[in-house]
Design a protein around this motif. Structure first.
Motif, PDB file in Angstrom:
ATOM      1  N   ILE A 214       1.287   7.364  -4.705  1.00 20.88           N
ATOM      2  CA  ILE A 214       1.257   6.280  -3.671  1.00 20.88           C
ATOM      3  C   ILE A 214       2.465   5.209  -4.253  1.00 20.88           C
ATOM      4  O   ILE A 214       3.378   4.595  -3.422  1.00 20.88           O
ATOM      5  N   GLY A 215       2.428   5.039  -5.669  1.00 23.51           N
ATOM      6  CA  GLY A 215       3.382   4.146  -6.347  1.00 23.51           C
ATOM      7  C   GLY A 215       4.638   4.254  -6.150  1.00 23.51           C
ATOM      8  O   GLY A 215       5.549   3.607  -6.010  1.00 23.51           O
ATOM      9  N   TYR A 216       4.921   5.717  -5.971  1.00 20.64           N
ATOM     10  CA  TYR A 216       6.466   6.260  -5.641  1.00 20.64           C
ATOM     11  C   TYR A 216       6.593   5.985  -4.349  1.00 20.64           C
ATOM     12  O   TYR A 216       7.768   5.641  -3.631  1.00 20.64           O
ATOM     13  N   ALA A 217       5.808   6.753  -3.337  1.00 23.81           N
ATOM     14  CA  ALA A 217       5.960   6.995  -1.912  1.00 23.81           C
ATOM     15  C   ALA A 217       6.143   5.754  -1.108  1.00 23.81           C
ATOM     16  O   ALA A 217       6.956   5.647  -0.314  1.00 23.81           O
ATOM     17  N   ALA A 218       5.212   4.768  -1.359  1.00 26.66           N
ATOM     18  CA  ALA A 218       5.243   3.656  -0.468  1.00 26.66           C
ATOM     19  C   ALA A 218       6.359   2.677  -0.589  1.00 26.66           C
ATOM     20  O   ALA A 218       7.098   2.616   0.507  1.00 26.66           O
ATOM     21  N   PRO A 219       6.953   2.624  -1.732  1.00 24.21           N
ATOM     22  CA  PRO A 219       8.273   1.917  -2.023  1.00 24.21           C
ATOM     23  C   PRO A 219       9.217   2.735  -1.174  1.00 24.21           C
ATOM     24  O   PRO A 219      10.268   2.123  -0.611  1.00 24.21           O
ATOM     25  N   ARG A 220       9.578   4.056  -1.521  1.00 22.29           N
ATOM     26  CA  ARG A 220      10.530   4.713  -0.815  1.00 22.29           C
ATOM     27  C   ARG A 220      10.521   4.698   0.762  1.00 22.29           C
ATOM     28  O   ARG A 220      11.663   4.817   1.236  1.00 22.29           O
ATOM     29  N   LEU A 221       9.511   4.928   1.341  1.00 24.38           N
ATOM     30  CA  LEU A 221       9.155   4.723   2.654  1.00 24.38           C
ATOM     31  C   LEU A 221       9.478   3.320   3.186  1.00 24.38           C
ATOM     32  O   LEU A 221       9.979   3.560   4.421  1.00 24.38           O
ATOM     33  N   LEU A 222       9.759   2.468   2.484  1.00 26.68           N
ATOM     34  CA  LEU A 222       9.882   1.033   2.750  1.00 26.68           C
ATOM     35  C   LEU A 222      11.427   0.867   2.479  1.00 26.68           C
ATOM     36  O   LEU A 222      11.984  -0.463   2.054  1.00 26.68           O
ATOM     37  N   ARG A 223      12.206   1.882   1.877  1.00 25.28           N
ATOM     38  CA  ARG A 223      13.605   1.846   1.745  1.00 25.28           C
ATOM     39  C   ARG A 223      13.985   1.211   0.401  1.00 25.28           C
ATOM     40  O   ARG A 223      15.041   0.326   0.112  1.00 25.28           O
TER      41      ARG A 223
END
Length: 299
Positions: A214-223
């Motif tokens: 989540i620490g990686y995916a959440a920021p990536r999903l929000l560019r």
């Protein structure tokens, strides 16, 4: 080493770790939030709200006994550790962002951690339980965490060259002391530790993997850029297990061995899972070869 001596040395070990963190921090690290507004906000929301909710779901799904459930929630409420910056450096994350997040998280946790612990104790062990972080115990947590950080920051401000020279020795000393203290504590309760692994080991592992992911995916999903996302992942996935163990074992705080077990198990697992995640993230970053975002290089 006796368990009693380990309990005495845990606050000392934590103080050394926090002093080392303070030696790396300046007031500018708290101001740097303006350079990474999106990354910082996303990471803090994940750390303070999303992860405790996920941990609660795992605890309820696994039907852990009350002490272990409180221990998992204590772990979830603990901020990222200084080890996150080391992993971020090794695997090409944004170390400056890690320092900023660690500084902010450490201060915010002084307020959020007692709240989560008290709510967890009330929910899982009953409101009439003698456990929990009452006001006097919260003050002790403040002292354990904030005072060494402030001392370290003061030393860096007044004697920057000395602070720079001391960062490596203090880090080595903290690792050695922690290894000795944790080993002594685990040996002192080895039977309980062995019995607890089966009950909470899978929950701790799942929580660790979800924290990293989540620490990686959440920021990536929000560019948010790759390097910032790697930093966020380590900050969220590498919890300060030492702080959680100290609060759980300290006779002046929770004074409960069972509550300390999830953090002890997590603290061992996260070194391996974080390294594995780092290798995957580093390969992904090299393959993507994305351009560095302006905010990722700001200091």
């Amino acid at each position: 080493m006796s368990t009693g001596l380990s309990l005495v040395l845990f606050p000392v070990a934590l103080g050394i770790v926090m002093l080392g963190l303070g030696l790396t921090l300046t007031v500018a690290d708290f101001r740097r939030v303006v350079a990474y507004p999106r990354a910082v906000i996303i990471s803090l929301v994940c750390q303070m709200l999303v992860l405790p909710a996920i941990c609660l779901g795992l605890v309820l799904a696994a039907d852990l006994r009350p002490e272990l459930a409180v221990g998992m929630m204590l772990l979830a409420a603990s901020p990222g550790g200084s080890t996150a910056s080391l992993y971020s450096h090794l695997f090409k994350g944004n170390v400056a962002l890690n320092v900023t997040l660690t500084a902010i998280n450490s201060v915010l946790a002084l307020f959020t951690l007692p709240l989560v612990v008290n709510l967890s104790v009330a929910a899982f062990m009953g409101s009439d339980s003698s456990l929990g972080l009452q006001f006097d115990k919260v003050i002790q947590v403040f002292a354990l965490v904030l005072i060494p950080i402030v001392i370290g920051m003061a030393v860096r401000r007044r004697r920057p060259e000395f602070a720079a020279r001391m960062q490596r020795p203090v880090k080595i000393l903290s690792v050695v002391v922690l290894a000795v203290v944790i080993t002594g504590a685990v040996l002192g309760v080895k039977d309980e530790f062995a019995a607890t692994i089966g009950a909470v080991g899978l929950v701790a592992l799942l929580f660790n993997l979800l924290s990293l992911g989540i620490g990686y995916a959440a920021p990536r999903l929000l560019r948010v850029g790759h390097r910032d996302s790697v930093a966020s992942s380590f900050e969220i996935g590498v919890h300060n297990a030492t702080l959680a163990i100290t609060i759980a074992l300290s006779p002046a705080l929770l004074d409960n061995t069972d509550i300390a077990m999830p953090a002890a198990i997590y603290g061992i697992l996260m070194f391996f899972t974080a390294a594995a995640f780092g290798f995957v993230a580093a390969r992904r970053g090299s393959a993507a070869a994305e351009p560095t975002r302006p905010s990722a290089t700001a200091v």
